[in-house]
Design an enzyme around this catalytic site. Structure first.
Site, PDB file in Angstrom:
ATOM      1  N   SER A 260       1.095  -0.104  10.519  1.00  0.00           N
ATOM      2  CA  SER A 260       0.680  -0.469   9.181  1.00  0.00           C
ATOM      3  C   SER A 260       0.914  -1.939   8.898  1.00  0.00           C
ATOM      4  O   SER A 260       1.780  -2.581   9.483  1.00  0.00           O
ATOM      5  CB  SER A 260       1.445   0.389   8.173  1.00  0.00           C
ATOM      6  OG  SER A 260       1.639  -0.303   6.970  1.00  0.00           O
ATOM      7  N   LYS A 261       0.117  -2.432   7.972  1.00  0.00           N
ATOM      8  CA  LYS A 261       0.264  -3.820   7.557  1.00  0.00           C
ATOM      9  C   LYS A 261       1.642  -4.057   6.968  1.00  0.00           C
ATOM     10  O   LYS A 261       2.134  -5.169   6.930  1.00  0.00           O
ATOM     11  CB  LYS A 261      -0.778  -4.153   6.488  1.00  0.00           C
ATOM     12  CG  LYS A 261      -2.189  -4.040   6.965  1.00  0.00           C
ATOM     13  CD  LYS A 261      -3.137  -3.929   5.790  1.00  0.00           C
ATOM     14  CE  LYS A 261      -4.526  -3.524   6.292  1.00  0.00           C
ATOM     15  NZ  LYS A 261      -5.409  -3.135   5.196  1.00  0.00           N
ATOM     16  N   ARG A 262       2.235  -3.001   6.481  1.00  0.00           N
ATOM     17  CA  ARG A 262       3.537  -3.146   5.837  1.00  0.00           C
ATOM     18  C   ARG A 262       4.691  -3.245   6.831  1.00  0.00           C
ATOM     19  O   ARG A 262       5.829  -3.446   6.432  1.00  0.00           O
ATOM     20  CB  ARG A 262       3.803  -1.957   4.912  1.00  0.00           C
ATOM     21  CG  ARG A 262       2.802  -1.803   3.797  1.00  0.00           C
ATOM     22  CD  ARG A 262       3.322  -0.810   2.771  1.00  0.00           C
ATOM     23  NE  ARG A 262       2.256  -0.104   2.077  1.00  0.00           N
ATOM     24  CZ  ARG A 262       1.457  -0.641   1.175  1.00  0.00           C
ATOM     25  NH1 ARG A 262       1.597  -1.911   0.863  1.00  0.00           N
ATOM     26  NH2 ARG A 262       0.517   0.067   0.596  1.00  0.00           N
TER      27      ARG A 262
END
Length: 556
Positions: A260-262
């Site tokens: 994920s981008k997170r």
RNA sequence: GGCCUCAUCGUCUAGCCUGGCUUAGGACACCACCCUUUCAAGGUGGCUACAGGGGUUCAAAUCCCCUUGGGGUCACCA
């Protein structure tokens, strides 16, 4: 309706954030599938969520795709790609088309207005959840509102969505990768097809666009599998053709979590918490921003902030986006190769191939059904292999281009001759283009700026033994000063000669390490004769002098 | 939790559809040794898997069923 007989695939990202590896692979497969079959590959920007869309991001996408070597026949115009007769390729500019079909469905009684508030729906969802049931919208509440009342509310501008009246009955999905599946009746509820802000939802826009753009094959991530049922019933209601579907396995982190981008923020936040930081590290963000970010698991730092934070915390951020990998010095063809290998393989134990091969051989029947964990270590090995196979000239060109973008100050500091020597010394050992810059900071430093690490290894190299490294350095200074041809070979000849007379022919290490530390400040650098050659004679001597001086005063 | 779906070395995978050729192949990682001027790179060798249980069959990693485990999904996000 325009009918296009040939094969047409598409990649339809929403322009939020950067192109990440999962999206890149989806694009790659769609592209290769069309290319290999004489079809067309379409790029469409799904920007129906006004909150999340930004122009900058969609340009980032285009750049990333281009870098990977993925070009599109139709779509946003960018560097010679794009255009096409089925535009606009931005969903936000296609509202008229959606509205036409939306009206059609409402008139036919296949869709209806609903006036529930978000708060009301949230309550119902919570109740469903507490009963451990899947939430389904209750149509009877909408049915209870008379047509006159609906009209009246619409007239007075009451906030409303349009929901699709999902027909009763099971829904069959055919998937070229997973096979056939059937969703039991009742699994798909009356989902929203137009939001209160007048924009269509993803489901509706996708169905209309795929039909209007003549998309014949949809390859997308497996997380869309359940959505396909919604798309199928919409297609039936609108009298549309049905594309062929193929749902691609997901790509995960090595620990099994969804990539994920997170992930970058996750790592930073965890590190900050582990270090029990209460205030932001210097040169990062201000205190308010820091505490807000630290407390909110969903907030994200922007690129500059995250980079500054990582530097301050002394950690490496994981590469997630295509641009991260570019920055780290991976070759685009390696990225494509490796991405394709996560979820597809040509068989016959073949695993290294280029995009032309992928286009010619990619087929749905060899796509993996299970998720793959993204192994950066193997990617690194692939990149090293590709770099080693590059002709010297090509490697040099890539390093130069990479350096000029990501390490301009380094490039400015060194001469063309130094650059060539550095490239020659690094070609066989560079896993990434960036490694060459990160591993040789000593070179970009001015002779007077160089400092010596205060580490055990450095001390061992300089101070241990009799005679000590420093003693050797004193002798070697004279040897180096006398070197006539300052090339790796010339330096090596002089030093080996001296080593033989000093009885050290078999213990080059006792010479190499003090020298290395003396001129670079650390115990790691390219082979010592290369290192000295790259640095140049006067710099080498100057640094040795400074080293001797520095440690002489340090000792007393 | 409902529904959908998946399951071969630590990881990516070959083999599975069309059962025997498999004492399950490759790659990365790992371990050992060699080379060596640091870090790498390079060389040689080695370790490691058909989730479990039932069937079907002369024969199953390959076909069927169950269990277990994983994933997806259940938004006015896409």
């Amino acid at each position: 309706m325009t009918h296009t007989p040939s094969l047409r695939t598409r990649f339809a990202p929403s322009p939020s954030g950067h192109l990440h590896v999962g999206g890149a692979r989806t694009a790659l497969f769609n592209w290769a599938f069309a290319r290999g079959r004489g079809g067309k590959f379409i790029l469409r920007i799904e920007d129906t969520d006004q909150k999340r869309s930004s122009d900058a991001a969609s340009v980032g996408f285009l750049k990333d795709l281009k870098w990977l070597g993925i070009d599109w026949n139709e779509g946003p115009e960018f560097e010679g790609c794009g255009g096409g007769d089925f535009g606009s390729y931005f969903q936000s500019e296609r509202l008229d088309m959606y509205n036409k079909f939306l009206e059609q469905l409402v008139q036919q009684g296949k869709a209806y207005y609903a006036f529930d508030t978000t708060a009301e729906l949230d309550v119902e969802r919570k109740e469903s959840k507490s009963r451990n049931e899947a939430y389904r919208y209750d149509r009877s509440r909408a049915d209870a509102i008379s047509p006159e009342q609906v009209q009246a509310w619409l007239k007075e501008g009451k906030s409303a969505v349009i929901r699709f009246k999902t027909p009763a009955g099971a829904i069959a999905i055919h998937d070229e990768i997973l096979g056939d599946a059937t969703l039991p009746a009742g699994e798909v509820d009356d989902f929203v097809i137009r939001k209160a802000d007048g924009f269509p939802t993803y489901h509706f826009a996708v169905v209309v666009d795929d039909e209007l753009m003549g998309v014949t094959t949809v390859l997308r991530a497996q997380e869309h599998f359940n959505n396909t049922a919604k798309h199928v019933v919409l297609q039936d209601a609108l009298g549309f053709r049905r594309p062929t579907y193929g749902h691609l396995p997901l790509i995960f982190n090595p620990d099994g979590s969804k990539m994920s981008k997170r992930d970058k923020d996750k790592l930073l936040r965890k590190t900050a918490q582990d270090k029990k930081l209460t205030a932001p590290p210097a040169n990062t963000v201000d205190a308010t921003r820091f505490s807000a970010w630290l407390g909110d698991k969903n907030s994200q730092l922007d690129f500059a902030e995250a980079t500054a934070m990582a530097t301050a915390l002394n950690i490496e951020l994981p590469e997630i986006n295509v641009d991260d990998f570019r920055r780290s010095g991976y070759l685009p063809q390696v990225m494509c190769n490796f991405l394709a290998l996560n979820g597809w393989g040509p068989g016959n134990d073949l695993e290294k191939f280029d995009n032309a091969f992928l286009c010619a051989n990619f087929a749905l029947d060899r796509v993996q059904k299970t998720a793959a964990k993204f192994d950066r270590v193997k990617l690194l090995a692939f990149n090293l292999d590709a770099i080693q196979k590059l002709p010297r000239e090509a490697f040099s060109g890539l390093v130069k281009a990479h350096g000029e973008i990501y390490h301009p100050e380094f490039m400015k500091k060194i001469t063309a001759a130094q650059f060539d020597l550095l490239v020659a010394a690094s070609h066989e050992r560079s896993k990434t283009l960036d490694e060459l810059f990160r591993g040789n900071r000593w070179l970009a430093l001015g002779d007077e700026e160089l400092t010596w690490e205060k580490s055990k290894q450095v001390e061992k190299a300089l101070l241990a033994g009799t005679p000590s490294g420093l003693d050797r350095l004193k002798e070697l200074r004279g040897v180096l000063e006398a070197v006539a041809t300052w090339t790796p070979a010339g330096i090596e000849e002089s030093i080996r000669q001296w080593a033989t007379t000093a009885g050290l022919a078999e213990q080059i290490g006792q010479i190499a390490q003090p020298l290395r530390v003396g001129v670079t400040g650390s115990t790691v650098s390219p082979p010592i004769f290369d290192t000295l050659a790259i640095l140049g004679k006067s710099s080498s001597l100057r640094r040795i002098d400074r080293c001797l001086q520095d440690f002489a005063t340090a000792k007393t």
